[in-house]
Design a protein around this motif. Sequence first.
Motif, PDB file in Angstrom:
ATOM      1  N   LYS A  32      -6.413  -5.668  -4.937  1.00 19.94           N
ATOM      2  CA  LYS A  32      -5.654  -5.110  -3.806  1.00 19.94           C
ATOM      3  C   LYS A  32      -6.398  -5.369  -2.492  1.00 19.94           C
ATOM      4  N   ALA A  34      -6.347  -4.954   1.849  1.00 15.84           N
ATOM      5  CA  ALA A  34      -5.827  -4.039   2.866  1.00 15.84           C
ATOM      6  C   ALA A  34      -6.507  -4.336   4.190  1.00 15.84           C
ATOM      7  N   GLU A  70       0.459  -9.693   6.448  1.00 10.10           N
ATOM      8  CA  GLU A  70       0.732  -8.311   6.034  1.00 10.10           C
ATOM      9  C   GLU A  70      -0.009  -7.316   6.932  1.00 10.10           C
ATOM     10  N   THR A  74       1.498  -4.600   9.506  1.00 14.34           N
ATOM     11  CA  THR A  74       1.113  -3.185   9.498  1.00 14.34           C
ATOM     12  C   THR A  74       0.742  -2.738  10.912  1.00 14.34           C
ATOM     13  N   ALA A 186       1.807   4.302   8.772  1.00 15.22           N
ATOM     14  CA  ALA A 186       2.897   3.485   9.300  1.00 15.22           C
ATOM     15  C   ALA A 186       4.209   4.120   8.855  1.00 15.22           C
ATOM     16  N   ILE A 191       8.056   0.399  10.347  1.00 18.52           N
ATOM     17  CA  ILE A 191       7.812  -0.795   9.523  1.00 18.52           C
ATOM     18  C   ILE A 191       9.021  -1.722   9.636  1.00 18.52           C
ATOM     19  N   LYS A 195       9.408  -5.732  11.724  1.00 21.40           N
ATOM     20  CA  LYS A 195       9.863  -7.034  11.207  1.00 21.40           C
ATOM     21  C   LYS A 195      10.472  -7.888  12.305  1.00 21.40           C
TER      22      LYS A 195
ATOM     23  N   ASN B 226      -0.387  -2.962  -7.573  1.00 22.24           N
ATOM     24  CA  ASN B 226      -0.145  -2.577  -6.173  1.00 22.24           C
ATOM     25  C   ASN B 226       0.747  -1.340  -6.047  1.00 22.24           C
ATOM     26  N   MET B 301      12.568  -0.574   1.319  1.00 19.23           N
ATOM     27  CA  MET B 301      12.946  -0.350   2.722  1.00 19.23           C
ATOM     28  C   MET B 301      14.460  -0.210   2.865  1.00 19.23           C
ATOM     29  N   VAL B 317       6.908   7.623   5.494  1.00 20.29           N
ATOM     30  CA  VAL B 317       5.792   6.694   5.659  1.00 20.29           C
ATOM     31  C   VAL B 317       5.581   5.934   4.363  1.00 20.29           C
ATOM     32  N   MET B 318       4.921   4.771   4.491  1.00 16.47           N
ATOM     33  CA  MET B 318       4.570   3.986   3.316  1.00 16.47           C
ATOM     34  C   MET B 318       3.083   3.670   3.369  1.00 16.47           C
ATOM     35  N   GLN B 320      -0.300   1.782   3.240  1.00 14.45           N
ATOM     36  CA  GLN B 320      -0.668   0.397   3.536  1.00 14.45           C
ATOM     37  C   GLN B 320      -1.977   0.021   2.856  1.00 14.45           C
ATOM     38  N   SER B 321      -2.581   0.968   2.171  1.00 13.80           N
ATOM     39  CA  SER B 321      -3.832   0.690   1.462  1.00 13.80           C
ATOM     40  C   SER B 321      -3.979   1.727   0.368  1.00 13.80           C
ATOM     41  N   GLN B 324      -4.797   5.131   1.787  1.00  9.95           N
ATOM     42  CA  GLN B 324      -3.634   5.865   2.269  1.00  9.95           C
ATOM     43  C   GLN B 324      -2.809   6.401   1.107  1.00  9.95           C
TER      44      GLN B 324
END
Lengths: 249, 472
Positions: A32, A34, A70, A74, A186, A191, A195, B226, B301, B317-318, B320-321, B324
Amino acid sequence: MKVLVAVKRVIDYNVKVRVKPDNSDVDLNNVKMAMNPFCEIAVEEAVRLKEKGVATEIVVVSIGPKVAQEQIRTSLALGADRGILIETDEKLESLTVAKLLKAVVEKEQPQLVVLGKQSIDSDNNQTGQMLGALTGLPQGTFASEVVVDGDKVNVTREVDAGLRTVGLSLPAIVTTDLRLNEPRYASLPNIMKAKRKPLEVVSPADLGVEIKSTQTVVKVTPPAERSAGIKVADVAELVEKLKNEAKVL
Amino acid sequence: MTQSQTSLSQTELENQLKAIVGDDKVKTDPDSLETFGKDWTKIYPPNPSAIVFPKTTEQVQAIVKFANEHRVALVPSGGRTGLSAGAVAANGEVVVAFDYMNSISGFNAMDKTVRCGAGVITEQLQNYAEEQGLFYPVDFASAGSSQIGGNIGTNAGGIKVIRYGMTRDWVAGLTVVTGKGDILELNKDLVKNNTGYDMRQLFIGGEGTLGFVTEATMRLTRPAKNLTVLVLGVPEFEAIMSVLNTFQTNIDLTAFEFFSDKAMRKVVARGDVPAPFETEAEYYALLEFEAETEGHIDQAMELFEKCMEEGWVLDGVMSQSETQAQNLWRLREDISETIAEWTPYKNDISVVVSKVPPFLNEIEEIVTREYPNFEIIWFGHIGDGNLHLNILKPDDLAKEIFFEQCAKVSTWVFEIVEKYKGSVSAEHGVGMTKKPYLEYTRSAAEIGYMRAVKAVFDPNNIMNPGKLIDME
């Protein structure tokens, strides 16, 4: 005021890092990735400056493979206005990164450049300083507070002896420390809006920078494993071991 | 029999146990008796007569045979994180603690199975699986202390049930010592085995009343990729169900949790993690899914957008890591610990998912009507129809009076549970605390069969007596 923020795609802070069996590098397969936590703080600081009406535009730049988009997305979701990806699959050293950023600074002419003080993968803590040297701009590193005051920025720095505040004339470079702010999440509506924000992709060659490597990685090894503890029978034995084995008494 | 009726003296008891497991594996000091005699419930004062630490299945068998001979009641003890007093020894029982049966062996990459002693800690198995590039998906807040044997005995659930099921779904085979003292190898780790009664299932969730699980073969699976967390602000409870339905029909969620704004405010007030967003919402939904590709994110989304348009969601919210994601999870997982200071009354109840909103409303109505000064905190695994009802003690109310009033609340709640054909214990087991209410979920005929089954495996009623059902 235009603010340029640099963000780096790194191995996620919470991932248990593994070394490749041949000790050539860290294993990034299926790991992963980030945004570097110090870069998150840099983005947050820029967004707060914009919310305060100090900054008018936030440009976020990242250098790395295509997927580094990505991290730019963000940043755009967090409040940056547009992004630049300097796309390369090469391994990058701090000096190369600083040269690439210098080219972006020359092109964009920001009043403030905000970077993380270091990235958690290579832990070099030198890109901000190198960028300062290359551009000749004043730098405030390890920032725990950033206050823009007219054509100056006061940066409170975390130094060994405590806090030191430096006044820099703009344009200037700031590198962020942990206590500067707490980054937000975010939001999903943002988000989606991100885009539609512009993201420009350029190559190092477009910026006139040649990627050169002056370092060779000899070997990557994991830290030594801690050996198991032991139980001591009494205080006397503990003291004896602290004295003679641990040599801390 | 709810207590030991042995005629053995304490010294004889200790000596005989020591003859089985060795001198250093029997403990009778006050500290050990206190520690190993209770779980997290802390309602019943612990009072075991000895703690014995077997190292092998054969030693467990010898202990059970000895216990039969002398009518000694036995209580199994794992990580002691139970919430229903299933592993409490309050009546002079001998506690059989599995701490030394904690080895992991026999990993089979082809079958994706691994053999665990009953005393293997859940987190130890999770870490072992990770080292093999695999995943043990049963996870909950006490995974760092709870043991596999206890997980099996209580069929532990947790936060990933919506995707991965309960502990039951991950047990390939069991070695048990029955109450009669027989060692049985159940299911032999087979995937397909239609050869009659699957007795393994009786021991899973059996709370040690039929016999003790000594070893288990656990299944592992591929790790999730993920994992991404969404936290959504929802204006009213019914909307949570619409959100659940919208996402579930399109995405394989690994978790769907909910919590009220009151619960979250208390967690955020501790200062460890920030609120997800500034928009105010009455409830929050936490969703987790595997975002293997960009496509998965885009799909999430789109669903979010749809929920916004319908007015089911106010903001979101989503992660991102990973950091989080973990911090967002803490908004939900820290609730229990956070509200502990209000000495909460707790219930762990379930109904089928579609009945959750009227069920919750009915409970809230009656509690609010009868005790308007009670603060109700809801959270839970709503994707499984599992709600955790928590009532906080008002500051000016004495603890005794509060719990007296809560006993009345229990009866109302369980009457509603019965009406909705729900469960009085969704994932915490029955033990002693839920035993008086078993009939709200199980019919008299069913309980009769349960007693009959217990009599077959444990004719002398020495295995965790007084838990789950009474034999008299």
